[in-house]
Motif scaffolding. Sequence first.
Motif, PDB file in Angstrom:
ATOM      1  N   PRO A  43       0.833  -1.204   0.000  1.00 21.65           N
ATOM      2  CA  PRO A  43       0.000   0.000   0.000  1.00 21.65           C
ATOM      3  C   PRO A  43       0.866   1.251   0.000  1.00 21.65           C
ATOM      4  O   PRO A  43       1.974   1.262   0.535  1.00 21.65           O
ATOM      5  N   VAL A  44       0.361   2.282  -0.611  1.00 22.01           N
ATOM      6  CA  VAL A  44       1.068   3.554  -0.670  1.00 22.01           C
ATOM      7  C   VAL A  44       1.185   4.134   0.739  1.00 22.01           C
ATOM      8  O   VAL A  44       0.226   4.103   1.512  1.00 22.01           O
ATOM      9  N   PHE A  45       2.357   4.635   1.063  1.00 19.94           N
ATOM     10  CA  PHE A  45       2.590   5.275   2.348  1.00 19.94           C
ATOM     11  C   PHE A  45       1.982   6.667   2.282  1.00 19.94           C
ATOM     12  O   PHE A  45       2.287   7.445   1.381  1.00 19.94           O
ATOM     13  N   PRO A 134       9.714  12.086  17.643  1.00 17.58           N
ATOM     14  CA  PRO A 134      10.302  12.328  16.322  1.00 17.58           C
ATOM     15  C   PRO A 134      11.717  11.758  16.252  1.00 17.58           C
ATOM     16  O   PRO A 134      12.628  12.274  16.876  1.00 17.58           O
ATOM     17  N   ASP A 135      11.870  10.696  15.519  1.00 21.11           N
ATOM     18  CA  ASP A 135      13.179  10.079  15.363  1.00 21.11           C
ATOM     19  C   ASP A 135      13.088   9.041  14.255  1.00 21.11           C
ATOM     20  O   ASP A 135      12.001   8.729  13.776  1.00 21.11           O
ATOM     21  N   ILE A 136      14.207   8.469  13.907  1.00 14.88           N
ATOM     22  CA  ILE A 136      14.259   7.492  12.824  1.00 14.88           C
ATOM     23  C   ILE A 136      13.625   6.178  13.284  1.00 14.88           C
ATOM     24  O   ILE A 136      14.049   5.596  14.273  1.00 14.88           O
ATOM     25  N   GLY A 137      12.608   5.753  12.560  1.00 16.72           N
ATOM     26  CA  GLY A 137      11.980   4.454  12.803  1.00 16.72           C
ATOM     27  C   GLY A 137      11.192   4.330  14.085  1.00 16.72           C
ATOM     28  O   GLY A 137      10.927   3.228  14.537  1.00 16.72           O
ATOM     29  N   THR A 138      10.773   5.452  14.694  1.00 19.48           N
ATOM     30  CA  THR A 138      10.034   5.349  15.954  1.00 19.48           C
ATOM     31  C   THR A 138       8.556   5.043  15.748  1.00 19.48           C
ATOM     32  O   THR A 138       7.892   4.576  16.657  1.00 19.48           O
ATOM     33  N   PHE A 175       6.777  12.520   7.275  1.00 19.31           N
ATOM     34  CA  PHE A 175       6.739  11.115   7.679  1.00 19.31           C
ATOM     35  C   PHE A 175       7.511  10.356   6.601  1.00 19.31           C
ATOM     36  O   PHE A 175       7.142  10.404   5.432  1.00 19.31           O
ATOM     37  N   ASP A 176       8.564   9.683   7.010  1.00 21.40           N
ATOM     38  CA  ASP A 176       9.432   9.002   6.056  1.00 21.40           C
ATOM     39  C   ASP A 176       9.395   7.501   6.289  1.00 21.40           C
ATOM     40  O   ASP A 176       9.698   7.030   7.368  1.00 21.40           O
ATOM     41  N   PHE A 177       9.012   6.772   5.257  1.00 15.46           N
ATOM     42  CA  PHE A 177       8.917   5.316   5.284  1.00 15.46           C
ATOM     43  C   PHE A 177      10.320   4.729   5.363  1.00 15.46           C
ATOM     44  O   PHE A 177      11.176   5.031   4.569  1.00 15.46           O
ATOM     45  N   ASN A 178      10.615   3.875   6.384  1.00 13.62           N
ATOM     46  CA  ASN A 178      11.950   3.285   6.542  1.00 13.62           C
ATOM     47  C   ASN A 178      12.014   1.929   5.912  1.00 13.62           C
ATOM     48  O   ASN A 178      11.296   1.059   6.121  1.00 13.62           O
TER      49      ASN A 178
END
Length: 178
Positions: A43-45, A134-138, A175-178
């Motif tokens: 699915p689209v993020f 707010p952090d990477i992959g949280t 919002f960045d998809f990891n």
Amino acid sequence: MMARLKRISYSLLFLILLAGIRAFPQVTPPVSATGHVIAEIIPVFSASETSQMNFGRFAPGPQGGQLILTPESTVSVLGSVFKGPGTHNAASFYVSGDADAAFSITLPTDPVVLTHTADAKTMMVEDWASVPSPDIGTGMLQNGYQVVYVGATLKVGTLYDNPVGIYTGTYTITFDFN
């Protein structure tokens, strides 16, 4: 006897030839196999605001101050700001995509300006906070979605600096998809 010798010679020759053929490895023809390929479209993020940030109703005092709105929608006041009746709430964002995917949240780093709807007076919003943090992959899209709550601090001036009225502005959260 000659005929018998010829037969023995032919037999020996045949055995020698047969032994010679077995001494050299036989060439095996190539073998092929069929492989399978899999590709999955996820699915689209995406993210959308489901509730606007609202600091509520208040009155600036003689020195101004701050309204601190937490991601859990609680408000505290510092300085000479008087909190009025009515509702207030943190912003919320619905983030969706592939189930169990991790994502990162980036909040504004610079103050966001709110402008009075009738004149050029402004207030600043800063010190952003969110749940999850707010952090990477949280962030984690359990079952393909998660709600993110965002709060901040509103810097309020005096009544002269911030006359009665409504102040509005916009901000960007990534919002960045990891």
